[in-house]
Design an enzyme around this catalytic site. Structure first.
Site, PDB file in Angstrom:
ATOM      1  N   GLU A  29       0.792  -1.275   0.005  1.00 60.71           N
ATOM      2  CA  GLU A  29       0.191  -0.070   0.129  1.00 60.71           C
ATOM      3  C   GLU A  29       0.707   1.211   0.013  1.00 60.71           C
ATOM      4  O   GLU A  29       1.706   1.344   0.922  1.00 60.71           O
ATOM      5  CB  GLU A  29      -1.038   0.086   1.125  1.00 60.71           C
ATOM      6  CG  GLU A  29      -1.868  -1.068   1.027  1.00 60.71           C
ATOM      7  CD  GLU A  29      -2.552  -1.498   2.624  1.00 60.71           C
ATOM      8  OE1 GLU A  29      -2.352  -0.862   3.635  1.00 60.71           O
ATOM      9  OE2 GLU A  29      -3.138  -2.661   2.577  1.00 60.71           O
ATOM     10  N   SER A  59      -5.623  -4.179   0.516  1.00 57.66           N
ATOM     11  CA  SER A  59      -6.203  -5.357   0.615  1.00 57.66           C
ATOM     12  C   SER A  59      -4.810  -6.207   1.137  1.00 57.66           C
ATOM     13  O   SER A  59      -4.326  -6.852   0.482  1.00 57.66           O
ATOM     14  CB  SER A  59      -6.438  -6.026  -0.843  1.00 57.66           C
ATOM     15  OG  SER A  59      -7.597  -5.008  -1.191  1.00 57.66           O
ATOM     16  N   GLU A  60      -4.819  -6.524   2.479  1.00 58.73           N
ATOM     17  CA  GLU A  60      -3.691  -7.320   2.807  1.00 58.73           C
ATOM     18  C   GLU A  60      -3.641  -8.783   2.377  1.00 58.73           C
ATOM     19  O   GLU A  60      -2.867  -9.432   2.251  1.00 58.73           O
ATOM     20  CB  GLU A  60      -3.672  -7.133   4.386  1.00 58.73           C
ATOM     21  CG  GLU A  60      -3.008  -5.749   4.860  1.00 58.73           C
ATOM     22  CD  GLU A  60      -4.095  -4.783   5.019  1.00 58.73           C
ATOM     23  OE1 GLU A  60      -5.220  -5.118   4.667  1.00 58.73           O
ATOM     24  OE2 GLU A  60      -3.576  -3.655   5.199  1.00 58.73           O
ATOM     25  N   PHE A  83       1.735  -1.302   8.631  1.00 56.80           N
ATOM     26  CA  PHE A  83       1.995  -1.751  10.177  1.00 56.80           C
ATOM     27  C   PHE A  83       1.713  -3.112  10.442  1.00 56.80           C
ATOM     28  O   PHE A  83       0.890  -3.939  10.013  1.00 56.80           O
ATOM     29  CB  PHE A  83       0.706  -0.976  10.960  1.00 56.80           C
ATOM     30  CG  PHE A  83       1.047   0.388  10.850  1.00 56.80           C
ATOM     31  CD1 PHE A  83       1.481   0.958  11.944  1.00 56.80           C
ATOM     32  CD2 PHE A  83       0.676   1.357   9.842  1.00 56.80           C
ATOM     33  CE1 PHE A  83       1.531   2.508  12.224  1.00 56.80           C
ATOM     34  CE2 PHE A  83       0.617   2.677   9.924  1.00 56.80           C
ATOM     35  CZ  PHE A  83       1.074   3.140  11.216  1.00 56.80           C
ATOM     36  N   ALA A  84       2.710  -3.608  11.288  1.00 57.85           N
ATOM     37  CA  ALA A  84       2.697  -5.225  11.609  1.00 57.85           C
ATOM     38  C   ALA A  84       1.481  -5.599  12.176  1.00 57.85           C
ATOM     39  O   ALA A  84       1.068  -6.656  11.999  1.00 57.85           O
ATOM     40  CB  ALA A  84       3.962  -5.396  12.670  1.00 57.85           C
ATOM     41  N   ASP A  85       0.675  -4.906  12.771  1.00 53.47           N
ATOM     42  CA  ASP A  85      -0.513  -5.108  13.358  1.00 53.47           C
ATOM     43  C   ASP A  85      -1.515  -5.484  12.380  1.00 53.47           C
ATOM     44  O   ASP A  85      -2.373  -6.285  12.500  1.00 53.47           O
ATOM     45  CB  ASP A  85      -1.166  -4.005  13.968  1.00 53.47           C
ATOM     46  CG  ASP A  85      -0.081  -3.011  14.872  1.00 53.47           C
ATOM     47  OD1 ASP A  85      -0.189  -3.114  16.057  1.00 53.47           O
ATOM     48  OD2 ASP A  85       0.699  -2.302  14.374  1.00 53.47           O
ATOM     49  N   HIS A 129      -1.767   0.099  16.210  1.00 50.82           N
ATOM     50  CA  HIS A 129      -0.495   0.448  15.304  1.00 50.82           C
ATOM     51  C   HIS A 129       0.852   0.749  16.088  1.00 50.82           C
ATOM     52  O   HIS A 129       1.576   1.324  15.635  1.00 50.82           O
ATOM     53  CB  HIS A 129      -0.976   1.939  14.811  1.00 50.82           C
ATOM     54  CG  HIS A 129      -1.912   1.997  13.745  1.00 50.82           C
ATOM     55  ND1 HIS A 129      -3.293   1.669  14.186  1.00 50.82           N
ATOM     56  CD2 HIS A 129      -2.112   2.096  12.362  1.00 50.82           C
ATOM     57  CE1 HIS A 129      -4.259   1.733  13.034  1.00 50.82           C
ATOM     58  NE2 HIS A 129      -3.371   1.833  12.233  1.00 50.82           N
TER      59      HIS A 129
END
Lengths: 325, 330
Positions: A29, A59-60, A83-85, A129
């Site tokens: 993204e 759209s992960e 973000f790793a979250d 986040h």
């Protein structure tokens, strides 16, 4: 040798990897036209064009799913989950598909992909986040977990991650992006699975990664004034973990303190302690200790977030307790 | 005195606003705008940590929808949720204090900009993960089924590319849930133009699942009210989930660090001509013979005074202290 920021080291590593291997492509993204939400991919679209550096929808699942398919086809996807979250949004791909491919296919297909993500608290980004989510993946065999603390490590480890024939999750701590360090003019990849002993000491072994390594080093300076010499080890990768280096150090010091920016429950530090206790109890002169975060979400308010993150003071106090045990 | 705009005539159930009611909605929109301006300034002064996603430019959407809702309804907002909260009547001081990380904040300083909640005003949460509001509102709609209550989800056009969107709209349709999905299409997903990452028309995605769906001018308060009134009435009446795509525009960057360099030349100026505050002012003057500029200016000045008091009170409020290690655990 030149001084670069953590951010510049990452950009250089990605640029060199894209240069080196035409199978590598970067996508995520806002990684292309905008140069990254944290400006971590700046200039790469201009250098390598939209085929190799590609913006995706928010759209992960599609990003990770696409990485899987592209890897099967022989490409080397370098995917960014901002973000790793947000890895939780595409957990299926990361936990169920990617790490099992080589094993389930009887070795027919490897998964040479790298997923970069920003982790880390300290910026007031709140509970969704700020997390360091490495532990989510610790219980999933087949994933390598990379956690660099310096620009040189960020460069060298990212190069190795991208070259690796198997899947690698690469964590970039938000509080480190603007930190500076030396980078050789022709930097080499750093092998995954090699810890660095960043400070030598005889009284206690302190193991820490990313931001916590820097906290541990400041704590070590304070402890030295009090006559306590800490050996600080940065594993640099949690999987594979350089257990031999840590164990050898603990054999000498007899004492271990692990510092980690996450709750201790279900953590890599707890796993390390369990193994050391199980295998080398006779070398230990004190109970191994974990300095971690409370078992709560990460608070937004700076006044509370500051207390949540393991501080230099907490590390100093714990080391003193461990050494005087 | 004239009534509502033509679009409202399609919805007989929607009673015309009195001038006082229209002024109250205008006041709420001004409050949202000035609140967001204030958050931006306080952010630049280092008083607001982390990041903020401002609602400036989109005020007519939340204000219009909220003006149709009842206390039994529930709303799920997004990380761009200050406007969603204020539109429902959430205490602006408590919201500002939350931004400032103070103990007096809406969530005691634990949530921050992206995750505020105020059940007393129907705000069931704001969600920091793109699409999270869609799931939460769908669940609330499940709980509200046959009660006459409706659950509203706000989300951006970018969220329509997430699994949450497709999975939950389908879920709501097959279970005939009283949900209203409001897509606030502000044309950009973070820094990327919608057209670069979105196939087809957004409203068609809902239509293919056979949700009643329409695209409206999200900067026109009366158009939003008319569409929301019709959709909410259908949902209350057992008509199942409804979809509105509200075309709008954010006047600020995606978040605090974004100067908006990706905007097309002239685009921001063109949208500023259609500033929802301007349109609402003009709409009031046009619709109500007894309305005048002085009333609207007085409203602006009144909000300005309120904001100044809020800043002073917020900056004087104490920071939170940690509870016991197990704070907020069940």
């Amino acid at each position: 040798m030149s001084t670069v920021t953590f951010r510049e080291a990452l950009i250089r590593a990605m640029g060199d990897a894209l240069e080196e291997d035409e199978r590598v492509f970067l996508f995520g993204e806002d990684v292309a036209a905008a140069g990254g939400s944290f400006k971590l991919t700046e200039g790469l679209l201009e250098r390598f064009g939209p085929k190799r550096v590609r913006d995706t929808p928010i759209s992960e699942q599609a990003i990770i799913g696409t990485a899987i398919g592209a890897a099967v086809m022989g490409l080397r996807p370098l995917a960014e989950i901002m973000f790793a979250d947000f890895a939780a949004v595409c957990f299926d791909g990361i936990a169920n598909e990617i790490p099992k491919y080589r094993y389930m296919t009887g070795g027919q297909v490897s998964m040479p992909l790298t997923i970069r993500m920003c982790n880390g608290a300290g910026g007031g980004f709140g509970a969704q986040h700020s997390q360091s989510v490495e532990n989510w993946f610790l219980n999933v065999p087949g994933l390598k977990l990379v956690v660099p603390a310096t620009p040189a490590d960020a460069y060298g480890l990212l190069r190795s991650a991208i070259r690796d024939p198997d899947p690698v999750l690469f964590f970039e701590h938000k509080s480190l992006f603007n930190t500076k360090g030396e980078l050789p003019d022709a930097p080499a990849p750093i092998p995954l699975g090699l810890a660095e002993t960043v400070r030598h000491g005889e009284h206690v072994t302190v193991v820490a990664t990313q931001m916590m390594r820097h906290h541990a080093m400041r704590a070590a300076d304070e402890l030295a004034v009090a006559g306590i010499e800490a050996e600080v080890i940065d594993p640099r990768t949690l999987v594979p973990l350089d257990y031999a280096t840590i164990a050898a150090s603990v054999d000498r010091t007899g004492r271990l303190v692990v510092v980690q920016e996450c709750p201790n429950s279900g953590s890599w530090g707890a796993t390390l302690v369990a193994r050391l206790v199980g295998e080398r109890l006779e070398h230990l002169d004190a109970p191994p200790a974990l300095v971690g975060a409370p078992d709560t979400p990460i608070p937004y308010s700076g006044a509370l977030e500051e207390l949540w993150i393991p501080s230099v003071e907490r590390i100093v106090e714990q080391v003193k307790r461990t050494v005087s045990y | 005195m004239t009534g509502l705009a033509d679009s409202a005539s399609q919805t007989p159930a929607l009673a015309p606003l009195s001038l006082d009611q229209a002024l109250a909605l205008y006041r709420r929109m001004v409050l949202i705008r000035r609140f967001e301006d204030t958050v931006q300034v306080l952010f630049q002064r280092g008083e607001v940590p982390g990041t903020t996603h401002l609602y400036s430019g989109q005020e007519a959407v939340a204000t219009g929808v909220a003006s149709i809702l009842e206390p039994r309804d529930r709303v799920a907002g997004t990380y761009r949720g200050h406007g969603h909260a204020l539109s429902l009547g959430v205490d602006p001081q408590a919201l500002l204090d939350e931004m400032l990380g103070r103990a007096s904040g809406l969530c005691g300083g634990r949530a921050g900009s992206m995750n505020v909640i105020d059940l007393a005003h129907g705000l069931m949460g704001c969600y920091g993960i793109v699409g999270g509001s869609i799931g939460a509102a769908t669940g609330a709609a499940l709980a509200l089924k046959r009660s006459g209550g409706v659950a509203v989800a706000y989300f951006g056009e970018g969220a329509t590319n997430q699994g949450y969107f497709h999975e939950c709209l389908n879920f709501a349709k097959v279970h005939n849930l009283p949900a209203l999905y409001v897509c606030e299409n502000n044309l950009y997903g973070e820094f990327t133009p919608m057209e670069d990452v979105t196939a087809g028309r957004i409203v068609a995605r809902a239509q293919t699942l056979e949700l009643p769906a329409e695209t409206i001018d999200g900067n026109d308060l009366w158009a939003v009210r008319a569409a929301a009134a019709a959709a909410v009435a259908r949902a209350r009446d057992g008509g199942g989930p409804q979809f509105i795509e509200a075309l709008t525009y954010r006047f600020v960057g995606h978040s605090r660090s974004d100067p908006g360099a990706y905007r097309k030349p002239g685009e921001l100026d063109a949208w500023r001509q259609r500033d929802p505050l301007k349109l609402t002012r003009a709409g009031i003057l046009e619709r109500y013979e007894t309305a005048d500029e002085a009333q609207l200016d007085a409203t602006d000045a009144d909000v300005e005074r309120q904001i100044e008091q809020m800043i002073a009170a917020g900056l004087a409020a104490p920071y939170p202290t940690p509870g016991p290690a197990a704070e907020f655990k069940a």
